[in-house]
Design an enzyme around this catalytic site. Structure first.
Site: not given
Ligand code: GLN
Length: 197
Positions: A176, A84, A178, A141, A111, A51-52
């Protein structure tokens, strides 16, 4: 209700936590969403999704989640898997720019390190200790692990870079798992509960 069975907590303050829940359903594993420190009670392990990380940190500060997650991993020895943004939160040092972190995993992580041109990519990586086949890895990202501490094992690489690392009860992926149908990495993580590591 989880009827006293072991359930895996999924950090659900922001990000793609629902896809981790779907993966655990496929694997027949009980799960619960974690939004506050008290949600960790009774969880046997924790997944911190992508996510962020900056947004997640705001929720961490508001809810007092940082000390609770540290206690969960360090004092209780329970397994945590960060993917991530989750991996960024776990690191001991964060670059680009520096930001707060849990420091549970002795790596330096940068990042958004693949640059804007490559916002996302799918690569075939290698996790020789976990899978004899190449593992499909989705990067969005994504960060790059720039330094790996002495106690950290590199379990997976893609494009020559470490992308899956482990330090005791802590597992972190810069991709990721998932987002694919490949259950290998989640199965490996769940094995850490059984091991009691
Ligand atoms: N770029 C995000 C961050 O820095 C991580 C991206 C992701 O989790 N897919 O937090």
């Amino acid at each position: 209700m989880n009827n006293g069975r072991k359930s895996v907590g999924i950090l659900a303050v922001q990000g793609d936590f629902e896809l981790h829940a779907k993966m655990l359903e496929r694997l027949g594993v009980e799960w619960k969403l974690v939004k506050r420190p008290e949600d960790l009670v009774g969880a046997a392990a924790l997944i911190m999704p992508g996510g962020e990380s900056t947004t997640m940190l705001k929720f961490f500060a508001e809810e007092g989640l940082g000390p609770a997650v540290k206690e969960f991993a360090a004092a209780q020895g329970k397994p945590i898997f960060g993917t991530c943004a989750g991996a960024i939160l776990l690191a001991r040092e964060v670059l680009n720019p520096p930001q707060d972190h849990l420091g549970l995993l002795d790596v330096t992580i940068e990042r958004n390190a693949y640059g804007r041109q490559i916002d996302s990519s799918v690569e075939q990586g290698d996790c020789p200790e976990i899978s004899s086949e190449p593992v499909e890895m989705v990067f969005i990202r994504a960060p790059i692990i720039r330094r790996v501490g002495e106690g950290v094992r590199v379990l997976g690489r893609a494009g020559g870079l470490p992308v899956l690392v482990e330090q005791g009860n802590i597992l972190a992926a810069t991709f990721h798992p998932e987002l694919t149908t490949d259950e290998t990495i989640h199965r490996y993580f769940l094995g850490k509960i059984a091991d009691g590591k």
